[in-house]
Scaffold this motif. Structure first.
Motif, PDB file in Angstrom:
ATOM      1  N   HIS A  27      15.845  29.633  -8.841  1.00 16.20           N
ATOM      2  CA  HIS A  27      14.483  29.461  -9.346  1.00 16.20           C
ATOM      3  C   HIS A  27      13.528  30.422  -8.626  1.00 16.20           C
ATOM      4  O   HIS A  27      12.685  31.073  -9.274  1.00 16.20           O
ATOM      5  CB  HIS A  27      14.040  28.013  -9.131  1.00 16.20           C
ATOM      6  N   GLU A  28      13.674  30.550  -7.306  1.00 18.15           N
ATOM      7  CA  GLU A  28      12.816  31.459  -6.549  1.00 18.15           C
ATOM      8  C   GLU A  28      13.097  32.914  -6.939  1.00 18.15           C
ATOM      9  O   GLU A  28      12.173  33.729  -7.031  1.00 18.15           O
ATOM     10  CB  GLU A  28      13.064  31.274  -5.045  1.00 18.15           C
TER      11      GLU A  28
ATOM     12  N   ARG B  16      12.318  21.981   0.194  1.00 19.09           N
ATOM     13  CA  ARG B  16      12.006  23.224  -0.509  1.00 19.09           C
ATOM     14  C   ARG B  16      11.978  23.048  -2.015  1.00 19.09           C
ATOM     15  O   ARG B  16      11.246  23.752  -2.709  1.00 19.09           O
ATOM     16  CB  ARG B  16      13.048  24.297  -0.155  1.00 19.09           C
ATOM     17  N   ASN B  17      12.771  22.129  -2.518  1.00 18.48           N
ATOM     18  CA  ASN B  17      12.825  21.968  -3.967  1.00 18.48           C
ATOM     19  C   ASN B  17      11.734  21.012  -4.445  1.00 18.48           C
ATOM     20  O   ASN B  17      11.175  20.230  -3.674  1.00 18.48           O
ATOM     21  CB  ASN B  17      14.198  21.444  -4.383  1.00 18.48           C
ATOM     22  N   SER B  18      11.428  21.066  -5.715  1.00 12.73           N
ATOM     23  CA  SER B  18      10.446  20.180  -6.331  1.00 12.73           C
ATOM     24  C   SER B  18      11.168  19.175  -7.226  1.00 12.73           C
ATOM     25  O   SER B  18      12.402  19.142  -7.296  1.00 12.73           O
ATOM     26  CB  SER B  18       9.438  20.995  -7.150  1.00 12.73           C
TER      27      SER B  18
ATOM     28  N   VAL C  43      13.265  20.994  -9.948  1.00 14.99           N
ATOM     29  CA  VAL C  43      14.338  21.903  -9.547  1.00 14.99           C
ATOM     30  C   VAL C  43      15.185  21.223  -8.487  1.00 14.99           C
ATOM     31  O   VAL C  43      14.651  20.691  -7.503  1.00 14.99           O
ATOM     32  CB  VAL C  43      13.770  23.227  -8.996  1.00 14.99           C
ATOM     33  N   THR C  44      16.494  21.225  -8.683  1.00 15.19           N
ATOM     34  CA  THR C  44      17.389  20.629  -7.687  1.00 15.19           C
ATOM     35  C   THR C  44      17.567  21.570  -6.511  1.00 15.19           C
ATOM     36  O   THR C  44      17.272  22.775  -6.586  1.00 15.19           O
ATOM     37  CB  THR C  44      18.762  20.337  -8.319  1.00 15.19           C
ATOM     38  N   MET C  45      18.059  21.021  -5.411  1.00 13.88           N
ATOM     39  CA  MET C  45      18.268  21.829  -4.221  1.00 13.88           C
ATOM     40  C   MET C  45      19.306  22.919  -4.467  1.00 13.88           C
ATOM     41  O   MET C  45      19.214  24.026  -3.916  1.00 13.88           O
ATOM     42  CB  MET C  45      18.714  20.935  -3.056  1.00 13.88           C
TER      43      MET C  45
ATOM     44  N   ILE D 206      17.463  25.893  -6.286  1.00 14.44           N
ATOM     45  CA  ILE D 206      16.160  26.353  -5.809  1.00 14.44           C
ATOM     46  C   ILE D 206      16.146  27.858  -5.569  1.00 14.44           C
ATOM     47  O   ILE D 206      15.152  28.538  -5.877  1.00 14.44           O
ATOM     48  CB  ILE D 206      15.757  25.582  -4.518  1.00 14.44           C
TER      49      ILE D 206
END
Length: 859
Positions: free
Chosen positions: A399-400, A386-388, A391-393, A396
């Motif tokens: 961020h969302e 899910r993370n990029s 962005v760390t897990m 995330i």
């Protein structure tokens, strides 16, 4: 609260000497007593509970109808689970000696059964969610979808099994079924796992003391050598050599042994030693003499014959085990193949994100680490984190959330694991100030978690309150999830706010109550032919008993298929089996009934649920008529409510100075002829009007007259609201069949007008029983003008006195403590307190030692 003695609600000097007495009074008073205690404690400054008001928030229950494909899918899934249960019962009985933990198997079965159909219900609501989301976005709103389970575990298992590139999204229900069957289908032990050493140890344990004549049928005879027999065992102890002397001896006594056939001493090397029974013999002493080769595992003739029998029996047993194992493995493989061929929906979360435009349009705030995304070419799906890179897990979800609050993504999906502490309201400080539409795809198990999830979009400093859309399918079994939340939401409001309606109202879904359990028992007894049904089954009439019998047969088969009716299988003396039975614990278990109801095909599922709710309505109607219905604080509603005279102070607390006040009101419940005509005209002009709307008169006379009333169809098709001249709108809606059986439509409007006006005028002075009523002036049945006495103010310290006074009343309906709320029509004054029946006012005042002369002096 038992330890909170300093509250003064019980103990010396209060109305309750012990906490147990206080608790018993609250249990007798029901939910209304809980609300009254909370209100009184807040009024006396002992209790504080703040919550954000739901003013402005909108709640709507949306029913998601299953389409034909989903109905067929659900039906086949229910039939499969029924067949799987029969298969597991058969397999468990066949391998009962090897699968001893059968209770654990059924616990896992029913848990998987419930999770499977809950996922199926979620999948059935996905098209409705997509439609509601698109409608909200079209009206410049943004959407938050709430759910509980993400299906991550099933997805990760499928990815580890099939790889990260798949043809389509993972079906959570299918993976759940596959895992259950693979892990828990009863199989016999694989024959090649039975090691020879285990057999040797087992038979060594079972073998009795060594003897040449011991039978060895069914035992392994080559597992251990028997002790050698010799005449040393008969030597006296005083001549027996010690261990030390035997160790130091240089003589070769061990080189000679005695033949156990001819008793002749011979060198050990010249005798044959049986490795099985330990016998020492000359080769020529055997019958027939032994002339063949001799090895370390040599056996005598008798042992050899018996050993051959054993190995033959063992080989036959192993062959049987192999056949059993292969047959069971074949049945298991067939079940797995059948599961793979079933048409089952995809994981709701992945399917929903895909239909709403993918991760670029949807902010996912959950506890998942990875997800399945549609491949760039449009063919197949790929599992990715899910993370990029940026962005760390761990960050995330934040961020969302920021993407949603900034308006870059207008759709958010939240789960319990990911949404704790997250604020998604229309905050004045956020860029995205669109009104939130909160859709609950899946309700939580408990009320506090439901409020927690509702609170993600309803917080302080917001520009607008959210719109809540609670989604349910048209399946009766799914009401189970709403039932649990509804029950706890009501008790939560009663305990914290002094009003069970303080939070979102879901009382229509509260089936797990005292009346719900009574309705379940009545329905079960009717289906099992132990008693008559309180209501007719759906689609049945009194004139068609065969339809009722057919329904009961289907109902029994359905309850058997989900394990509620348990078949004994014992002979009844006539060559048949005794009928099934429902154990006592299941008779009152509403939650289990609603759980198991999910596993039935939609048609019989909805029919059984309708029978249950109809029975519940009948029981509630009876309890309401008898004055025994516990509905908490009841609102007294009427066209006109006026206070009569001045309130009377009947008690003053010496410690706090708080007063208990008796209020008297005149309540007018009637509806004038002009108001009734206006209601009917409004219904005719609206698009919701029915051809059956209009004025009706009773088919039978009552005291020489026919009753008249107005009936019009309500929000539920087939149910009519009833308005009478004396009492206004009835609480219970009447089905069309009952309406036409008891009443007929009025043919003459002048005749109805005359009857309406006469009943309206007469009911102001007397009840419907006429001037010769046995109860007298205290009877209020059908009376338009009523005198209502409410005891308000300080109530709790006087509870026992009031309860004792009411217990002495003649009528059963007057003995129950009822908490009511009303609002005067002239000055909008709100009063909450205990309803004191007119016949009990003097007894209550005597108990309070109130002196009438004091009030007369003041006047």
């Amino acid at each position: 609260m038992a330890y909170m003695v300093r509250l003064g609600l019980w103990g010396p000097g209060s109305s309750f000497e012990k906490f147990q007495e206080f608790l018993a009074a609250l249990e007798k008073g029901g939910v209304g007593a809980l609300e009254l205690v909370a209100m009184e404690m807040k009024a006396r400054g002992m209790y504080l509970c703040r919550t954000l008001s739901y003013n402005g928030a909108e709640f709507e229950v949306v029913e998601a109808h299953l389409d034909e494909r989903m109905m067929e899918m659900y039906k086949k899934a229910a039939e499969f689970w029924t067949d799987l249960r029969v298969e597991l019962i058969s397999a468990s009985a066949f391998f009962d000696d090897e699968k001893t933990n059968g209770s654990q198997l059924w616990r896992i079965y029913w848990a998987s059964h419930q999770r499977f159909f809950r996922h199926l219900c979620m999948s059935a609501k996905v098209p409705t969610v997509v439609r509601l989301v698109k409608e909200a976005l079209a009206h410049d709103k943004c959407v938050v979808v709430g759910l509980q389970s993400t299906g991550e575990a099933r997805t990760e298992e499928a990815v580890s099994k099939y790889g990260s590139e798949l043809d389509d999204f993972v079906s959570g229900p299918r993976e759940l079924l596959l895992k259950f069957v693979e892990d828990h289908y009863p199989l016999p032990r694989r024959p090649d796992t039975i090691a020879d050493e285990e057999l040797e140890k087992e038979n060594e344990r079972k073998r009795p003391a060594a003897s040449n004549d011991v039978s060895i049928r069914g035992r392994v005879r080559k597992v251990a050598k028997w002790q050698e027999s010799s005449d040393e065992e008969n030597v006296d102890d005083e001549y027996a050599p010690s261990d030390e002397s035997d160790h130091e001896s240089t003589e070769s006594d061990d080189e000679f042994r005695i033949c156990q056939v001819c008793n002749v001493e011979e060198e050990k090397t010249s005798l044959l030693h049986c490795s099985c029974c330990g016998k020492l013999v000359h080769p020529n002493c055997l019958v027939p003499p032994w002339t063949g080769p001799i090895d370390d595992d040599w056996s005598c003739h008798s042992c050899r014959d018996k050993t051959d029998e054993y190995f033959k029996a063992r080989d036959q047993y192993v062959t049987e085990l192999s056949e059993r194992f292969e047959n069971a493995s074949g049945r298991k493989k067939n079940i797995l193949d059948l599961i793979k061929s079933l048409d089952l929906p995809n994981n709701p979360l992945d399917d929903l994100i895909d239909q709403l435009g993918g991760p670029d349009n949807v902010a996912e705030i959950t506890g998942r680490r990875g997800m399945l995304v549609r491949a760039s070419g449009g063919r197949g799906v790929v599992y990715q984190a899910r993370n990029s890179k940026d962005v760390t897990m761990e960050m995330i979800n934040m961020h969302e959330k920021k993407q949603f609050m900034d308006g870059k993504k207008l759709i958010a999906i939240i789960s319990e694991a990911g949404s704790a502490g997250v604020s998604l309201q229309a905050d004045r400080r956020a860029l995205n100030q669109r009104r939130r539409v909160h859709i609950t795809l899946e309700l939580p198990w408990s009320a506090d978690r439901a409020i927690q999830q509702f609170g993600r979009t309803h917080r302080s400093n917001q520009t607008s309150a959210p719109q809540y859309r609670l989604l349910f399918t048209n399946l009766g079994g799914e009401r189970r999830f709403a039932s649990i939340v509804a029950k706890r939401l009501e008790s939560l409001g009663a305990l914290t706010q002094g009003d069970r309606r303080a939070g979102p109202s879901m009382s229509a879904f509260n089936f797990d109550s005292t009346y719900g359990r009574k309705a379940l028992v009545a329905m079960y007894k009717g289906i099992m032919d132990q008693d008559r049904l309180l209501v007719l089954p759906p689609g049945c009439t009194v004139d068609n008993p065969s339809a009722i019998s057919e329904f009961l047969t289907k109902a029994k088969a359905a309850l058997v298929s989900v394990g509620i009716i348990r078949e004994t299988g014992c002979s009844n003396g006539n060559g048949g089996k005794t009928p099934g039975r429902i154990v006592d614990s299941d008779m009152h278990d509403v939650a289990r009934f609603l759980n198991r109801l999910l596993g039935l095909p939609p048609d019989i599922q909805n029919a059984l649920f309708e029978l249950f709710t109809s029975t519940l309505d009948e029981i509630l109607h009876k309890a309401r008529n008898e004055g025994q219905l516990d509905s908490g604080i009841v609102d007294i509603k009427a066209n006109r409510i006026e206070m009569q005279g001045s309130p009377k102070t009947v008690h003053e607390d010496n410690l706090s100075g708080a007063c208990t006040i008796l209020f008297t009101f005149v309540v007018d419940r009637g509806i004038t002829w002009e108001a009734a005509q206006e209601i009917l005209e409004t219904m005719k002009n609206s698009q919701t009007g029915s051809s059956n709307d209009g004025f009706y008169e009773s088919k039978r006379d009552w005291m020489g007259k026919r009753h008249v009333m107005l009936a019009y169809e309500g929000s539920t098709p087939g149910l009519f609201k009833i308005i009478r001249p004396a009492v206004g709108e009835a609480v219970r809606e009447m089905p069309l069949t009952e309406l036409k059986s008891k009443y007929r439509k009025a043919s003459s409007i002048e005749k109805v007008h005359e009857g309406w006006q006469e009943e309206y005028d007469t009911s102001s002075k007397q009840c419907m029983h006429g001037p010769k009523c046995k109860v007298g002036s205290f009877c209020t049945v059908g009376k338009r003008l009523q005198e209502v006495n409410i005891l308000g103010g300080l109530i709790l310290p006087l509870w026992r006195i009031i309860e004792k006074a009411l217990d002495n009343q003649t009528r059963q309906s007057h003995r129950r403590i009822r908490i009511v709320r009303l609002e005067t029509t002239d000055d909008s004054q709100r009063i909450v307190g205990l309803l004191i029946p007119n016949a009990a006012v003097d007894h209550v005042l005597q108990g309070l030692s109130w002196d009438h002369s004091l009030e007369l002096d003041e006047d």
